[in-house]
Write a protein that holds these residues in place. Structure first.
Motif, PDB file in Angstrom:
ATOM      1  N   HIS A 130      18.412  19.911  14.989  1.00  0.00           N
ATOM      2  CA  HIS A 130      18.038  19.720  13.586  1.00  0.00           C
ATOM      3  C   HIS A 130      19.109  18.882  12.894  1.00  0.00           C
ATOM      4  N   GLY A 131      18.687  18.142  11.901  1.00  0.00           N
ATOM      5  CA  GLY A 131      19.631  17.338  11.149  1.00  0.00           C
ATOM      6  C   GLY A 131      18.960  16.101  10.589  1.00  0.00           C
ATOM      7  N   ALA A 132      19.773  15.268   9.961  1.00  0.00           N
ATOM      8  CA  ALA A 132      19.260  14.077   9.293  1.00  0.00           C
ATOM      9  C   ALA A 132      18.634  13.094  10.277  1.00  0.00           C
ATOM     10  N   VAL A 133      19.236  12.940  11.452  1.00  0.00           N
ATOM     11  CA  VAL A 133      18.707  11.981  12.427  1.00  0.00           C
ATOM     12  C   VAL A 133      17.307  12.395  12.865  1.00  0.00           C
ATOM     13  N   ARG A 134      17.119  13.676  13.109  1.00  0.00           N
ATOM     14  CA  ARG A 134      15.792  14.159  13.512  1.00  0.00           C
ATOM     15  C   ARG A 134      14.788  13.964  12.372  1.00  0.00           C
ATOM     16  N   THR A 135      15.208  14.206  11.143  1.00  0.00           N
ATOM     17  CA  THR A 135      14.326  14.010   9.988  1.00  0.00           C
ATOM     18  C   THR A 135      13.914  12.548   9.871  1.00  0.00           C
ATOM     19  N   TYR A 136      14.886  11.642  10.016  1.00  0.00           N
ATOM     20  CA  TYR A 136      14.563  10.217   9.970  1.00  0.00           C
ATOM     21  C   TYR A 136      13.630   9.835  11.125  1.00  0.00           C
ATOM     22  N   ALA A 137      13.840  10.449  12.280  1.00  0.00           N
ATOM     23  CA  ALA A 137      12.976  10.180  13.437  1.00  0.00           C
ATOM     24  C   ALA A 137      11.544  10.629  13.152  1.00  0.00           C
ATOM     25  N   ILE A 138      11.395  11.784  12.523  1.00  0.00           N
ATOM     26  CA  ILE A 138      10.055  12.284  12.191  1.00  0.00           C
ATOM     27  C   ILE A 138       9.369  11.339  11.208  1.00  0.00           C
ATOM     28  N   VAL A 139      10.101  10.864  10.216  1.00  0.00           N
ATOM     29  CA  VAL A 139       9.538   9.922   9.243  1.00  0.00           C
ATOM     30  C   VAL A 139       9.122   8.623   9.952  1.00  0.00           C
ATOM     31  N   ALA A 140       9.985   8.110  10.830  1.00  0.00           N
ATOM     32  CA  ALA A 140       9.654   6.892  11.569  1.00  0.00           C
ATOM     33  C   ALA A 140       8.443   7.110  12.474  1.00  0.00           C
ATOM     34  N   PHE A 141       8.341   8.292  13.079  1.00  0.00           N
ATOM     35  CA  PHE A 141       7.205   8.631  13.940  1.00  0.00           C
ATOM     36  C   PHE A 141       5.898   8.605  13.153  1.00  0.00           C
ATOM     37  N   ILE A 142       5.903   9.236  11.996  1.00  0.00           N
ATOM     38  CA  ILE A 142       4.692   9.293  11.165  1.00  0.00           C
ATOM     39  C   ILE A 142       4.317   7.891  10.672  1.00  0.00           C
ATOM     40  N   ILE A 143       5.299   7.142  10.203  1.00  0.00           N
ATOM     41  CA  ILE A 143       5.023   5.783   9.721  1.00  0.00           C
ATOM     42  C   ILE A 143       4.512   4.903  10.858  1.00  0.00           C
ATOM     43  N   SER A 144       5.101   5.064  12.058  1.00  0.00           N
ATOM     44  CA  SER A 144       4.652   4.230  13.180  1.00  0.00           C
ATOM     45  C   SER A 144       3.193   4.489  13.511  1.00  0.00           C
ATOM     46  N   TRP A 145       2.756   5.758  13.427  1.00  0.00           N
ATOM     47  CA  TRP A 145       1.351   6.057  13.719  1.00  0.00           C
ATOM     48  C   TRP A 145       0.441   5.612  12.578  1.00  0.00           C
ATOM     49  N   LEU A 146       0.927   5.648  11.351  1.00  0.00           N
ATOM     50  CA  LEU A 146       0.113   5.156  10.227  1.00  0.00           C
ATOM     51  C   LEU A 146      -0.105   3.648  10.316  1.00  0.00           C
ATOM     52  N   VAL A 147       0.965   2.884  10.566  1.00  0.00           N
ATOM     53  CA  VAL A 147       0.793   1.438  10.675  1.00  0.00           C
ATOM     54  C   VAL A 147       0.032   1.073  11.945  1.00  0.00           C
ATOM     55  N   PHE A 148       0.167   1.889  12.990  1.00  0.00           N
ATOM     56  CA  PHE A 148      -0.637   1.696  14.201  1.00  0.00           C
ATOM     57  C   PHE A 148      -2.123   1.826  13.858  1.00  0.00           C
ATOM     58  N   ALA A 149      -2.473   2.858  13.096  1.00  0.00           N
ATOM     59  CA  ALA A 149      -3.880   3.075  12.720  1.00  0.00           C
ATOM     60  C   ALA A 149      -4.408   1.909  11.887  1.00  0.00           C
ATOM     61  N   ILE A 150      -3.589   1.398  10.967  1.00  0.00           N
ATOM     62  CA  ILE A 150      -4.017   0.258  10.145  1.00  0.00           C
ATOM     63  C   ILE A 150      -4.222  -0.973  11.025  1.00  0.00           C
ATOM     64  N   ALA A 151      -3.282  -1.242  11.940  1.00  0.00           N
ATOM     65  CA  ALA A 151      -3.420  -2.391  12.844  1.00  0.00           C
ATOM     66  C   ALA A 151      -4.672  -2.249  13.695  1.00  0.00           C
ATOM     67  N   PHE A 152      -4.885  -1.056  14.229  1.00  0.00           N
ATOM     68  CA  PHE A 152      -6.038  -0.789  15.079  1.00  0.00           C
ATOM     69  C   PHE A 152      -7.335  -1.035  14.305  1.00  0.00           C
ATOM     70  N   LEU A 153      -7.398  -0.506  13.089  1.00  0.00           N
ATOM     71  CA  LEU A 153      -8.603  -0.686  12.269  1.00  0.00           C
ATOM     72  C   LEU A 153      -8.841  -2.149  11.906  1.00  0.00           C
ATOM     73  N   CYS A 154      -7.796  -2.865  11.543  1.00  0.00           N
ATOM     74  CA  CYS A 154      -7.954  -4.291  11.207  1.00  0.00           C
ATOM     75  C   CYS A 154      -8.502  -5.067  12.394  1.00  0.00           C
ATOM     76  N   LEU A 155      -7.975  -4.789  13.567  1.00  0.00           N
ATOM     77  CA  LEU A 155      -8.428  -5.515  14.751  1.00  0.00           C
ATOM     78  C   LEU A 155      -9.865  -5.155  15.121  1.00  0.00           C
ATOM     79  N   ILE A 156     -10.218  -3.884  14.996  1.00  0.00           N
ATOM     80  CA  ILE A 156     -11.597  -3.468  15.307  1.00  0.00           C
ATOM     81  C   ILE A 156     -12.567  -4.066  14.284  1.00  0.00           C
ATOM     82  N   VAL A 157     -12.223  -3.972  13.009  1.00  0.00           N
ATOM     83  CA  VAL A 157     -13.089  -4.525  11.967  1.00  0.00           C
ATOM     84  C   VAL A 157     -13.252  -6.034  12.166  1.00  0.00           C
TER      85      VAL A 157
END
Length: 194
Positions: free
Chosen positions: A94-121
């Motif tokens: 636990h700590g700040a690095v893990r928290t930043y990693a979780i935020v980066a993980f969530i953002i990476s999947w959100l932008v992945f979903a947007i990229a995926f949707l743009c390409l499919i559309v």
């Protein structure tokens, strides 16, 4: 990530896949179908079908499919290598690095979903406009480009996540908690007591 260090192999393979996906997304943009009118009569009448529309190829769908596959594989490599963060959360301190990693993980999947949707559309719209329409409609020029941009952002966030979560790995600690790295006595093996 067995020893808690950043694996150069995982980073290199992921970056190559993400960059390839980015390149294919740009190629999808440049090969999207564009229509041109072919005149049947000298006078073009839009209501009685005296003109026809011919589209230049339909390659962007194939390139978009390759982009989607590469993007998905790259994202899954990073996620599976780290134990998907949520399934292996006891392996990370636990700590700040893990928290930043979780935020980066969530953002990476959100932008992945947007990229995926743009390409499919973009691929679906390109297919619909190309097949059976005589109005010479074209896919908006930015759809695949936006998908490419979000593919690049996915790469940045995924690699950032991988680096941060590697630093937060419990296995990355030099000694178990209480060892010399934390001001405690050095670890002593059982051979000392034999």
């Amino acid at each position: 990530m067995g020893n808690g260090e950043i694996s150069k192999r995982v980073v290199i393979i992921s970056v190559i896949l993400f960059i390839s996906a980015f390149g294919f997304a740009l190629v999808s943009e440049s090969t999207r179908s564009q229509g041109s009118l072919i005149f049947v009569n000298e006078i073009v009448k839009y209501d009685d079908g005296t003109y026809d529309c011919v589209y230049r190829g339909n390659l962007s769908i194939a390139f978009a499919a390759v982009t989607l596959l590469l993007l998905l594989v790259a994202q899954l490599i990073v996620t599976i290598t780290t134990g998907c963060l949520f399934f292996a959360r006891s392996a990370y301190k636990h700590g700040a690095v893990r928290t930043y990693a979780i935020v980066a993980f969530i953002i990476s999947w959100l932008v992945f979903a947007i990229a995926f949707l743009c390409l499919i559309v973009g691929a679906i719209a390109n297919h619909v406009h190309t097949n059976g329409h005589t109005t010479c409609e074209e896919v908006k020029s930015a759809v695949f480009a936006v998908g490419a941009a979000f593919t690049f952002l996915t790469m940045l966030m995924s690699i950032l996540y991988y680096i941060l979560i590697s630093k937060a790995s419990i296995l990355a600690m030099p000694y178990a908690a209480g060892g010399p790295a934390y001001g405690g006595p050095p670890s002593v093996g059982l051979a000392t007591y034999a």
